[in-house]
Design a protein around this motif. Sequence first.
Motif, PDB file in Angstrom:
ATOM      1  N   LEU A 141      13.773  11.600 -13.041  1.00 14.73           N
ATOM      2  CA  LEU A 141      14.170  10.803 -11.884  1.00 14.73           C
ATOM      3  C   LEU A 141      14.505  11.759 -10.732  1.00 14.73           C
ATOM      4  CD1 LEU A 141      16.393   8.255 -13.838  1.00 14.73           C
ATOM      5  CD2 LEU A 141      14.166   7.787 -12.804  1.00 14.73           C
ATOM      6  N   ARG A 142      13.981  11.449  -9.564  1.00 12.52           N
ATOM      7  CA  ARG A 142      14.132  12.338  -8.406  1.00 12.52           C
ATOM      8  C   ARG A 142      15.114  11.746  -7.389  1.00 12.52           C
ATOM      9  NH1 ARG A 142      12.081  15.896 -11.320  1.00 12.52           N
ATOM     10  NH2 ARG A 142      10.043  16.820 -10.951  1.00 12.52           N
ATOM     11  N   SER A 143      15.823  12.631  -6.719  1.00 10.84           N
ATOM     12  CA  SER A 143      16.740  12.255  -5.654  1.00 10.84           C
ATOM     13  C   SER A 143      15.996  11.425  -4.601  1.00 10.84           C
ATOM     14  CB  SER A 143      17.311  13.529  -5.046  1.00 10.84           C
ATOM     15  OG  SER A 143      18.233  13.241  -4.054  1.00 10.84           O
ATOM     16  N   CYS A 144      16.563  10.256  -4.238  1.00  9.21           N
ATOM     17  CA  CYS A 144      15.794   9.233  -3.509  1.00  9.21           C
ATOM     18  C   CYS A 144      15.349   9.636  -2.102  1.00  9.21           C
ATOM     19  CB  CYS A 144      16.611   7.944  -3.417  1.00  9.21           C
ATOM     20  SG  CYS A 144      16.977   7.236  -5.027  1.00  9.21           S
ATOM     21  N   THR A 145      16.250  10.225  -1.318  1.00  7.32           N
ATOM     22  CA  THR A 145      15.882  10.520   0.075  1.00  7.32           C
ATOM     23  C   THR A 145      14.775  11.565   0.156  1.00  7.32           C
ATOM     24  OG1 THR A 145      18.050   9.820   0.862  1.00  7.32           O
ATOM     25  CG2 THR A 145      16.761  11.219   2.332  1.00  7.32           C
ATOM     26  N   PRO A 146      14.912  12.740  -0.499  1.00  8.67           N
ATOM     27  CA  PRO A 146      13.808  13.697  -0.425  1.00  8.67           C
ATOM     28  C   PRO A 146      12.519  13.175  -1.069  1.00  8.67           C
ATOM     29  CG  PRO A 146      15.610  14.560  -1.785  1.00  8.67           C
ATOM     30  CD  PRO A 146      16.095  13.309  -1.168  1.00  8.67           C
ATOM     31  N   ALA A 147      12.643  12.384  -2.137  1.00 11.00           N
ATOM     32  CA  ALA A 147      11.432  11.787  -2.742  1.00 11.00           C
ATOM     33  C   ALA A 147      10.749  10.864  -1.736  1.00 11.00           C
ATOM     34  CB  ALA A 147      11.790  11.023  -4.011  1.00 11.00           C
ATOM     35  N   GLY A 148      11.556  10.160  -0.933  1.00 12.87           N
ATOM     36  CA  GLY A 148      11.016   9.291   0.121  1.00 12.87           C
ATOM     37  C   GLY A 148      10.281  10.082   1.193  1.00 12.87           C
ATOM     38  N   VAL A 149      10.824  11.244   1.537  1.00 12.82           N
ATOM     39  CA  VAL A 149      10.161  12.124   2.518  1.00 12.82           C
ATOM     40  C   VAL A 149       8.801  12.562   1.981  1.00 12.82           C
ATOM     41  CG1 VAL A 149      10.264  14.376   3.680  1.00 12.82           C
ATOM     42  CG2 VAL A 149      12.342  12.965   3.514  1.00 12.82           C
ATOM     43  N   MET A 150       8.765  12.976   0.709  1.00 10.71           N
ATOM     44  CA  MET A 150       7.503  13.445   0.118  1.00 10.71           C
ATOM     45  C   MET A 150       6.469  12.316   0.060  1.00 10.71           C
ATOM     46  SD  MET A 150       8.220  16.597  -0.211  1.00 10.71           S
ATOM     47  CE  MET A 150       6.701  17.193  -0.954  1.00 10.71           C
ATOM     48  N   ALA A 151       6.930  11.116  -0.275  1.00  4.36           N
ATOM     49  CA  ALA A 151       6.007   9.964  -0.344  1.00  4.36           C
ATOM     50  C   ALA A 151       5.418   9.663   1.038  1.00  4.36           C
ATOM     51  CB  ALA A 151       6.736   8.741  -0.896  1.00  4.36           C
ATOM     52  N   LEU A 152       6.238   9.819   2.072  1.00  5.06           N
ATOM     53  CA  LEU A 152       5.786   9.543   3.445  1.00  5.06           C
ATOM     54  C   LEU A 152       4.757  10.594   3.897  1.00  5.06           C
ATOM     55  CD1 LEU A 152       6.328   7.422   5.625  1.00  5.06           C
ATOM     56  CD2 LEU A 152       8.211   8.831   6.472  1.00  5.06           C
ATOM     57  N   LEU A 153       5.016  11.856   3.581  1.00  9.44           N
ATOM     58  CA  LEU A 153       4.055  12.920   3.917  1.00  9.44           C
ATOM     59  C   LEU A 153       2.718  12.661   3.217  1.00  9.44           C
ATOM     60  CD1 LEU A 153       6.368  16.083   3.624  1.00  9.44           C
ATOM     61  CD2 LEU A 153       5.462  15.106   5.741  1.00  9.44           C
ATOM     62  N   SER A 154       2.808  12.235   1.955  1.00 13.32           N
ATOM     63  CA  SER A 154       1.610  11.975   1.168  1.00 13.32           C
ATOM     64  C   SER A 154       0.820  10.781   1.726  1.00 13.32           C
ATOM     65  CB  SER A 154       2.014  11.729  -0.286  1.00 13.32           C
ATOM     66  OG  SER A 154       0.936  11.225  -1.013  1.00 13.32           O
ATOM     67  N   GLU A 155       1.541   9.736   2.114  1.00 14.70           N
ATOM     68  CA  GLU A 155       0.900   8.523   2.642  1.00 14.70           C
ATOM     69  C   GLU A 155       0.062   8.834   3.882  1.00 14.70           C
ATOM     70  OE1 GLU A 155       0.172   4.279   3.175  1.00 14.70           O
ATOM     71  OE2 GLU A 155       0.627   5.564   1.475  1.00 14.70           O
ATOM     72  N   TYR A 156       0.553   9.754   4.707  1.00 10.24           N
ATOM     73  CA  TYR A 156      -0.172  10.110   5.939  1.00 10.24           C
ATOM     74  C   TYR A 156      -1.105  11.316   5.736  1.00 10.24           C
ATOM     75  CZ  TYR A 156       2.435   6.711   8.688  1.00 10.24           C
ATOM     76  OH  TYR A 156       2.947   5.533   9.198  1.00 10.24           O
ATOM     77  N   ASN A 157      -1.300  11.686   4.464  1.00  8.40           N
ATOM     78  CA  ASN A 157      -2.189  12.815   4.125  1.00  8.40           C
ATOM     79  C   ASN A 157      -1.823  14.095   4.873  1.00  8.40           C
ATOM     80  OD1 ASN A 157      -3.874  11.367   2.315  1.00  8.40           O
ATOM     81  ND2 ASN A 157      -4.796  10.362   4.087  1.00  8.40           N
ATOM     82  N   LEU A 158      -0.532  14.344   5.012  1.00  3.15           N
ATOM     83  CA  LEU A 158      -0.089  15.556   5.705  1.00  3.15           C
ATOM     84  C   LEU A 158       0.028  16.692   4.695  1.00  3.15           C
ATOM     85  CD1 LEU A 158       2.515  13.945   8.102  1.00  3.15           C
ATOM     86  CD2 LEU A 158       0.217  14.724   8.649  1.00  3.15           C
ATOM     87  N   GLN A 159      -0.712  17.726   4.942  1.00  5.17           N
ATOM     88  CA  GLN A 159      -0.788  18.869   4.030  1.00  5.17           C
ATOM     89  C   GLN A 159       0.566  19.576   3.950  1.00  5.17           C
ATOM     90  OE1 GLN A 159      -3.418  19.833   2.288  1.00  5.17           O
ATOM     91  NE2 GLN A 159      -3.408  22.026   2.045  1.00  5.17           N
TER      92      GLN A 159
END
Length: 293
Positions: A141-159
């Motif tokens: 289980l991952r800490s929610c806020t940073p996991a949310g940041v990573m999901a957002l970067l991934s959604e926009y295909n940001l390298q």
Amino acid sequence: MLSQTAKILDGKALAQKIQRNLKEEIQTLQPKIGRPPGLAVLMVGDNPGSVVYVRNKEKSCAKVGIASFGRHFPTQTGADELEEVIAELNQDSRVDGILIQLPLPEHLDAIALLHQIKPEKDADGLHPMNMGRLVRGEAGLRSCTPAGVMALLSEYNLQVKGKQAVVVGRSILVGKPMALMLLEENATVTIAHSRSQNLAAITRGADILVAAVGKPDLITAEMVKPGAVVIDVGMNRVVDAQGNGRLVGDVDYAGVAQVAEYITPVPGGIGPMTVAMLLQNTVHSYRQSINHL
């Protein structure tokens, strides 16, 4: 004023998409498991920010089909009583996730209470066992806020791979796990904080800049590399001369939006993503419960 150039990273839209997916998954799993997933949010006292957060979390739970087992305690509640409640929830087979709403009143030790939560029910991803898994790059289980940041970067295909990432802030809630998650995706990571010298020189080197300090408008346009991705985790309530309150981040949005290529708004950026990841963690634990049937 110049027109904004930065593209907005819309956390609200992605959070809604994640919630729709979770709702479908719950509808598929519920007949097999025989109950809905359950989340218990424990709140002590009546911090106005916490009241709003908890209400949002419970609304989001209802939307996707997660049962809420929330408990609200008076400010003066002692650690013994809270530990008893956590022990009961650890044993309660209807509860997949337990979360202690921070900040707690000063007489309570948040870390000691977090340690009482079973690691597999740690919906906030803050238990030392889950933090250790993150450090080791293991599933957990991952800490929610940073996991949310990573999901957002991934959604926009940001390298992220190979990029220079700077995290401003070193809290156990956001800064430290954020740095570890960026590192896991092969970014070169710098952590800046209140003792860092010449902060602007550090932040100007960032391809990805994450601000997580809790200081309104700390990051200004001249501190940002042109074309950077700027993630604003700050949630600060400011009151103007007329007594009207509003939420602002750690980033001077109007100024930075003219320099950055991508930016998250406040509100509507990382806040909704944090709640979406909390629901995702709860459903992850729920999914695991199939193995114990």
